[in-house]
Enzyme design. Sequence first.
Site, PDB file in Angstrom:
ATOM      1  N   GLY A 147       0.429  -5.526   0.663  1.00 27.42           N
ATOM      2  CA  GLY A 147      -0.760  -5.598  -0.171  1.00 27.42           C
ATOM      3  C   GLY A 147      -0.583  -6.458  -1.409  1.00 27.42           C
ATOM      4  O   GLY A 147      -1.545  -7.004  -1.934  1.00 27.42           O
ATOM      5  N   ILE A 181       0.835  -1.190   0.000  1.00 25.04           N
ATOM      6  CA  ILE A 181       0.000   0.000   0.000  1.00 25.04           C
ATOM      7  C   ILE A 181       0.874   1.246   0.000  1.00 25.04           C
ATOM      8  O   ILE A 181       1.940   1.284   0.618  1.00 25.04           O
ATOM      9  CB  ILE A 181      -0.968  -0.003   1.202  1.00 25.04           C
ATOM     10  CG1 ILE A 181      -2.064   1.041   1.003  1.00 25.04           C
ATOM     11  CG2 ILE A 181      -0.231   0.181   2.514  1.00 25.04           C
ATOM     12  CD1 ILE A 181      -3.250   0.864   1.927  1.00 25.04           C
ATOM     13  N   ASP A 214      -1.582  -9.802  -0.309  1.00 23.38           N
ATOM     14  CA  ASP A 214      -3.049  -9.848  -0.285  1.00 23.38           C
ATOM     15  C   ASP A 214      -3.593 -10.183  -1.665  1.00 23.38           C
ATOM     16  O   ASP A 214      -4.498 -11.008  -1.807  1.00 23.38           O
ATOM     17  CB  ASP A 214      -3.618  -8.485   0.144  1.00 23.38           C
ATOM     18  CG  ASP A 214      -3.396  -8.177   1.615  1.00 23.38           C
ATOM     19  OD1 ASP A 214      -3.644  -9.061   2.451  1.00 23.38           O
ATOM     20  OD2 ASP A 214      -2.982  -7.048   1.918  1.00 23.38           O
ATOM     21  N   ASP A 229      -5.197  -6.735   6.824  1.00 22.91           N
ATOM     22  CA  ASP A 229      -6.665  -6.785   6.817  1.00 22.91           C
ATOM     23  C   ASP A 229      -7.292  -6.890   5.437  1.00 22.91           C
ATOM     24  O   ASP A 229      -8.484  -6.724   5.285  1.00 22.91           O
ATOM     25  CB  ASP A 229      -7.243  -5.568   7.543  1.00 22.91           C
ATOM     26  CG  ASP A 229      -6.778  -4.234   6.961  1.00 22.91           C
ATOM     27  OD1 ASP A 229      -6.046  -4.248   5.953  1.00 22.91           O
ATOM     28  OD2 ASP A 229      -7.146  -3.187   7.523  1.00 22.91           O
ATOM     29  N   GLU A 281       2.891  -6.155   7.109  1.00 20.84           N
ATOM     30  CA  GLU A 281       2.036  -5.233   7.861  1.00 20.84           C
ATOM     31  C   GLU A 281       2.465  -4.994   9.304  1.00 20.84           C
ATOM     32  O   GLU A 281       2.368  -3.868   9.798  1.00 20.84           O
ATOM     33  CB  GLU A 281       0.579  -5.725   7.819  1.00 20.84           C
ATOM     34  CG  GLU A 281      -0.146  -5.423   6.514  1.00 20.84           C
ATOM     35  CD  GLU A 281       0.146  -6.419   5.415  1.00 20.84           C
ATOM     36  OE1 GLU A 281      -0.461  -6.311   4.330  1.00 20.84           O
ATOM     37  OE2 GLU A 281       0.996  -7.321   5.628  1.00 20.84           O
TER      38      GLU A 281
END
Length: 277
Positions: free
Chosen positions: A127, A71, A130, A158, A150
Amino acid sequence: METEKYKTLEIVQKNPKSSVFYLYLNRPSQRNALSPDFFTEFPKALYALDHNPQVNVIVLSGAGHHFCSGIDLASLNSIFKDHSSGDRGRSGEKLRRHILGMQDAITAIERCRKPVIASIHGACIGGGVDIITACDIRFCTKDAIFSVKEVDLAITADLGTLQRLPSIVGYGNAIELALTARRFSGLEAKELSLVSRVFDSKHELDEAVRDVAEAMASKSPLAVIGTKAVLIKSRDLTVDQGLDYVATRNSATLLSDDLKEAVSAHTQKRKPAFAKL
């Protein structure tokens, strides 16, 4: 061919005769860090590809030298400023909606009926993990670098890694990677079964991904999307429930022109030709 222009993505059909389309994370100067625009554009792009009858298989890759560095830190600062003032309850509710929206953008990979192959080189951090854990197939170069990053940013991951990674690499491996945030190579990713295959170079990766994608794209679209749907659905079902689900699904789709064509092609010793989905 999808013509809409995106700020963070690019859709490419490399061969006009092919039903394999390439979706690039396209912020190479920022190592494809995920900006707020990404979370709006990514599900839109996948929806467009899913509903394009010319598309059978999607290859997800990163433009430039990296797949995804995670991110965008500027986005984190923006989120902090937007949700750290005012009534705590309302700020928390607003932040929860924001997180759910970001999660939904990643889950769009699974919601897409067409299979998505992750082609990973360079960094795949935070991310990026993810994203790839939501993909159907994952290939990488041996020198790719992965990290469930993270906790180093004081965040509990998340956007799906903590939910999807354990079923891919096993709970013990997943919790170790998530709690340490350590970096690991493409070779270790293969040992962990995070990726199915690993390649010596980006060129070899690209060729292998193309070959696998083209082979998948030549198969019955109904069978391919059905297989993806059943596998994803069955993760959350008992064996008996999964069998019941696939029986119900096949009762609606099994007796298709694709089945007739597959049997006919096999009998005539030729390649089958399936209609667009």
